[in-house]
Enzyme design. Structure first.
Site, mmCIF file in Angstrom:
data_model
loop_
_atom_site.group_PDB
_atom_site.id
_atom_site.type_symbol
_atom_site.label_atom_id
_atom_site.label_comp_id
_atom_site.label_asym_id
_atom_site.label_seq_id
_atom_site.Cartn_x
_atom_site.Cartn_y
_atom_site.Cartn_z
ATOM 1 N N HIS A 129 -21.184 -19.974 -21.956
ATOM 2 C CA HIS A 129 -20.213 -18.887 -21.824
ATOM 3 C C HIS A 129 -20.843 -17.507 -22.009
ATOM 4 O O HIS A 129 -21.726 -17.307 -22.842
ATOM 5 C CB HIS A 129 -19.025 -19.091 -22.769
ATOM 6 N N ASP A 189 -24.459 -15.958 -29.472
ATOM 7 C CA ASP A 189 -23.346 -16.853 -29.148
ATOM 8 C C ASP A 189 -22.541 -16.208 -28.019
ATOM 9 O O ASP A 189 -21.689 -15.359 -28.279
ATOM 10 C CB ASP A 189 -22.494 -17.058 -30.406
ATOM 11 N N GLU A 241 -14.518 -18.233 -23.420
ATOM 12 C CA GLU A 241 -14.671 -19.373 -24.323
ATOM 13 C C GLU A 241 -14.131 -19.055 -25.707
ATOM 14 O O GLU A 241 -13.562 -19.931 -26.378
ATOM 15 C CB GLU A 241 -16.156 -19.770 -24.407
ATOM 16 N N GLU A 242 -14.326 -17.815 -26.141
ATOM 17 C CA GLU A 242 -13.980 -17.457 -27.517
ATOM 18 C C GLU A 242 -12.474 -17.462 -27.794
ATOM 19 O O GLU A 242 -12.064 -17.384 -28.955
ATOM 20 C CB GLU A 242 -14.564 -16.082 -27.867
ATOM 21 N N ASP A 287 -24.409 -24.363 -26.018
ATOM 22 C CA ASP A 287 -23.894 -23.326 -26.914
ATOM 23 C C ASP A 287 -24.838 -23.210 -28.106
ATOM 24 O O ASP A 287 -25.934 -23.768 -28.093
ATOM 25 C CB ASP A 287 -22.464 -23.678 -27.363
ATOM 26 N N HIS A 320 -21.189 -15.299 -35.444
ATOM 27 C CA HIS A 320 -20.100 -14.321 -35.339
ATOM 28 C C HIS A 320 -20.292 -13.133 -36.273
ATOM 29 O O HIS A 320 -19.322 -12.550 -36.761
ATOM 30 C CB HIS A 320 -18.742 -14.981 -35.575
#
Length: 402
Positions: A66, A177, A210-211, A233, A320
């Site tokens: 992603h 990410d 995706e998130e 990922d 994150h």
């Protein structure tokens, strides 16, 4: 890692792409693969599909990674010119105070800071709790009139940091990410093209959203309808203090790509991934996923009548946050793993659990270097008009240079 590949990774992570605003990174992917793929498409969701046509009749393989990153969105512009925001994806409010951010407007990018009352003005009991996102504001350092004329509700915001190498073979950035996954997808495409193409068609899918629920993977998997898929990922490294390995497993930066096991993972795909790693001499780690995963794999597996799906991840510290950390050699080894997995697929590959026999040693014993050498020999023979020599080079079933 070669400088040109580091440069591409840096460009990916530093190009803003909060969920729902992935277009700038999509453009980078299209440019990178324009001369490699046979076809590059972008669907109406914004996901990019780069297709490398197979040299035989093996299954179509899709690799999904992603493009979107977490961020913030403007919800209100005050009369004084301060911005209120909401999270786009899983943003931890605890890390925001004092951070520099970039506000992306129709007129360009504005630098801002996340403000909070200084400790001197915070009551003692209030200091013990995290300031909620709704109580934080972004200060652009501009007159209120300028802010109100430039910033609109719905403008997106990213952390104001970028890529940096540090330590020994490590790198830190926001948005590894999953921009490092997009990097891997592009590099696998290039590697397969050099190795003489897989037997089956390969589709690198740089997915969106995706998130907020693997939305791009849903539509990409439905549209591509591959025979088999890999999601790529990042996963939580547990090699730093404070992480309970008995709960989250032992995952170490630098110890190789992580292959997932569990109900979200087709067991035959898992076995083939392990076999590819062992055949290629690639270090790998295993991760238990006892439920659905928080990756594109969760959507791909249950698309249409079901798609046999695997999950490969790179260990990542501090997910994150603005300081996500990876080992660069894990990215290189992941490219090798997925390339080998793709080249080992043949027309007899079966992924029906309990029907197909587990694959312990998929494909031929040669390494990727041997495969690439065979393809190059075949190409030279064909160019010289020596059809017999070209036939000898591909008689073992290895793909020839297209």
């Amino acid at each position: 890692m070669k400088k040109k590949n580091v440069k591409f990774l840096k460009a990916l992570v530093e190009t803003p792409s909060p969920t729902g605003a992935e277009e700038p990174v999509a453009q980078l992917v299209r440019e990178r693969l324009a001369d490699v793929a046979d076809e590059v498409q972008t669907n109406t969701m914004g996901s990019v599909h780069a297709v490398l046509e197979g040299a035989g009749c093996a299954p179509t393989l899709m690799l999904a990674a992603h493009m979107d990153e977490i961020g913030l969105m403007v919800t209100y512009v005050s009369d004084e010119g301060f911005l209120s925001v909401a999270a786009v994806g899983g943003v931890d409010a605890a890390i925001l105070p004092g951070m520099r951010v970039d506000v992306h407007t129709h007129a360009g990018t504005l630098r801002g800071v996340v403000g909070r009352k200084p400790i001197h003005l915070i009551e003692a009991d209030e200091r013990k709790s995290v300031t909620p996102l709704s109580k934080l504001v972004i200060d652009l350092g501009l007159p209120a009139k300028d802010v109100q004329e430039t910033v609109r509700v719905g403008d997106v915001i990213t952390f104001g940091v970028g890529f940096e190498r540090f330590g020994k073979g490590m790198a830190v950035s926001r948005a590894f990410d999953d921009k490092c996954g997009v990097w891997v997808a592009c590099r696998v495409m290039e590697s397969l093209a050099r190795a003489g193409r897989p037997r089956g068609t390969f589709v690198a899918a740089a997915t969106v959203q995706e998130e907020i629920g693997t939305r791009g993977a849903m539509t990409s998997a439905f549209g591509v309808n591959p025979d088999v898929a890999l999601a790529f990922d990042v996963t939580h490294a547990t090699d730093y203090p404070g992480i309970d390995k008995t709960k989250y497993g032992k995952i170490t930066c630098g110890d190789g790509p992580v292959i997932a096991r569990g109900p979200n993972i087709n067991p035959l795909v898992f076995e083939r991934l392990v076999a590819a790693a062992e055949a290629e001499g690639i270090p790998y780690q295993l991760e238990a996923e006892p439920s659905v995963t928080g990756t594109d794999a969760r959507a791909i597996q249950v698309t249409r009548a079901g798609i046999p799906t695997g999950l490969v991840s790179v260990p990542l510290r501090y997910m994150h946050t603005p300081t996500e950390v990876i080992a660069l050699k894990d990215l290189e080894n992941t490219v090798r793993l997925i390339t080998r997995f793709a080249l080992d697929l043949d027309e007899d590959a079966c992924f029906v659990p309990g029907i197909a026999a587990p694959v312990r040693h998929a494909g031929a014993p040669e390494t990727l270097d041997d495969v690439a050498g065979d393809a190059a020999d075949a190409g030279k023979a064909a160019a010289s008009g020596d059809a017999a020599a070209a036939g000898d080079a591909t008689a073992s079933g290895e793909p020839s240079q297209a």
